[in-house]
Scaffold this motif. Structure first.
Motif, PDB file in Angstrom:
ATOM      1  N   THR A  19      -3.833  55.990  31.576  1.00  0.00           N
ATOM      2  CA  THR A  19      -2.771  55.462  32.429  1.00  0.00           C
ATOM      3  C   THR A  19      -3.121  54.172  33.143  1.00  0.00           C
ATOM      4  OG1 THR A  19      -3.520  56.868  34.251  1.00  0.00           O
ATOM      5  CG2 THR A  19      -1.792  57.745  32.824  1.00  0.00           C
ATOM      6  N   GLN A  36       6.070  56.487  34.667  1.00  0.00           N
ATOM      7  CA  GLN A  36       5.624  57.881  34.711  1.00  0.00           C
ATOM      8  C   GLN A  36       6.443  58.786  33.780  1.00  0.00           C
ATOM      9  OE1 GLN A  36       5.841  56.180  37.948  1.00  0.00           O
ATOM     10  NE2 GLN A  36       3.688  55.794  37.506  1.00  0.00           N
ATOM     11  N   LYS A  68       7.857  61.127  30.997  1.00  0.00           N
ATOM     12  CA  LYS A  68       7.203  62.116  30.134  1.00  0.00           C
ATOM     13  C   LYS A  68       8.207  62.852  29.243  1.00  0.00           C
ATOM     14  CE  LYS A  68       3.172  63.048  33.060  1.00  0.00           C
ATOM     15  NZ  LYS A  68       3.198  61.708  33.638  1.00  0.00           N
ATOM     16  N   ASN A 114      -0.510  63.346  30.375  1.00  0.00           N
ATOM     17  CA  ASN A 114      -0.041  62.310  29.444  1.00  0.00           C
ATOM     18  C   ASN A 114      -0.470  62.554  28.005  1.00  0.00           C
ATOM     19  OD1 ASN A 114       1.566  60.753  31.072  1.00  0.00           O
ATOM     20  ND2 ASN A 114      -0.060  59.339  31.661  1.00  0.00           N
TER      21      ASN A 114
END
Length: 397
Positions: A12, A216, A218, A238
């Motif tokens: 990330t 962010q 997902k 992730n």
């Protein structure tokens, strides 16, 4: 720092590729993990050449005027051309020089980007014409040479997984840099600046739209029969979810026994932009804000069509470029589209970037889904809890 934390940070925070290989060498992460999570593992960082690329030069005023006149010459009769030539000369010797100086000063103050960048975004975001056809292009993929892999469910799952592998490789900095081969000895690196904004959403506002990014994110959204669904494809760390889970969630959508959506909200994205912006705000104010946010914040959108297109190029283009709009969401940066018989395409919103970036994405996921498919005809869907799939259609009032 825990092993899990190291892995999360690496994925990330754009660690250099060397960090990935260090973790591999120390057996902190397995080779099998890397093989599934990443499409590419370039030792040269994705953005390695970015700082060395030359900036777009501002054309000289005289040359700009010459090019303009050359473009007008075939279109105008002599009288009209002579008048145009006079006006251009007046412009060049007066206000044109002032504008050229202003442009040069603007360029000096914005060395981090191209002088044309802001004007590019402005022209796309201020136009009020509907975005399908007028702006959104489509790229159609070849079918897989193995007929069994053209099954709609199978191919969709593999293209989603390849898209996520591309996404993970890009954000880990291990996607191969883009280079153009002039000949066997010379290559020219290309800018990958637009890749950073590939996973965006076009948010309509009155007079000027804006682009929305959710780093962010997902989950993805899926459209089927005009209904909207959402489900997660990345874990809290992730990681791409296992293939059998993604397959199961798609299978549930395709097999849900519900009629076609009576009021398919996707068709609203085909409207004149100010009208759509007004309606969108009304929808949000009437209890649909959560559903709209789920659509906006999704990594990308997937359109599963019931049509059988065959090999007719006109039918394929009509369906993927615009269709009737009921099973589309043209505001998304890109949508994967698949017909009942496995024809596949990517329709993309043009404001965030041009065809070079999306072409690289399409080429990579097409190749990856054919050469390294993770879902096969004998893959059994995970016995998944259907609560992991949210249908949004019932939430729109």
């Amino acid at each position: 720092m825990t092993i899990l934390r190291q892995k999360v940070d690496m994925l990330t925070h754009h660690y250099p590729p060397q960090e990935l290989y260090k973790l591999l060498k120390k057996n902190i992460i397995s080779k099998e993990y890397v093989e599934y999570q990443f499409m590419q593992k370039s030792k040269i960082p994705t953005m390695h050449f970015q700082q060395s690329l030359p900036r777009l030069p501002i054309p000289k005023l005289d040359l700009t005027c010459e090019r303009y006149l050359a473009a007008q010459r075939p279109l105008l009769i002599d009288e009209a051309y002579n008048k145009t030539q006079y006006n251009v000369n007046q412009f060049k010797s007066n206000v044109g020089r002032q504008l050229q100086d202003m442009l040069k000063n603007y360029d000096k103050q914005n060395k981090h980007t191209s002088y044309i960048s802001e004007f590019w975004f402005d022209s796309y975001l201020r136009d009020r014409k509907p975005i399908p056809i007028n702006y959104n292009p489509v790229l159609v993929m070849h079918k897989d040479e193995r007929p069994e892999y053209n099954d709609q469910l199978l191919r969709t799952a593999n293209l989603i997984i390849s898209s996520l592998r591309f996404y993970k490789s890009l954000h880990a900095g291990i996607l191969e840099p883009e280079v153009f081969h002039l000949n066997q000895r010379k290559v020219i690196p290309r800018s990958l600046g637009q890749f950073a904004v590939t996973y965006l959403h076009h948010y309509h506002e009155t007079d000027k739209d804006r682009l929305f990014n959710n780093p962010q994110g997902k989950h993805i959204t899926v459209q089927y029969k005009g209904h909207f669904y959402a489900f997660r494809v990345l874990s809290d760390e992730n990681d791409i979810l296992p293939p059998d889970k993604i397959l199961a969630r798609l299978k549930f959508i395709l097999e849900e026994n519900i009629p076609k959506c009576e009021f398919p909200i996707g068709v609203l994205t085909t409207m004149e932009r100010n009208k759509w912006a007004t309606i969108r705000h009304e929808l949000a104010d009437n209890g649909n804000e959560h559903s709209l946010k789920l659509i906006d914040s999704a990594l990308f959108n997937v359109c599963l069509d019931k049509e059988i297109l065959g090999d007719d190029p006109y039918a394929i283009i009509r369906n993927f470029l615009h269709s009737d709009g009921e099973n589309r969401w043209f505001d998304k940066s890109f949508s994967l589209q698949l017909s009942k018989d496995g024809q596949a395409a990517v329709n993309f919103e043009h404001a965030w970037g041009d065809g070079v970036a999306i072409l690289r994405y399409v080429q990579d996921i097409y190749k990856d889904s054919r050469e390294k498919p993770f879902v096969h005809p004998n893959t059994k869907p995970y016995d998944d809890d259907i609560a992991n799939v949210i249908r949004l259609g019932t939430e729109f009032l």
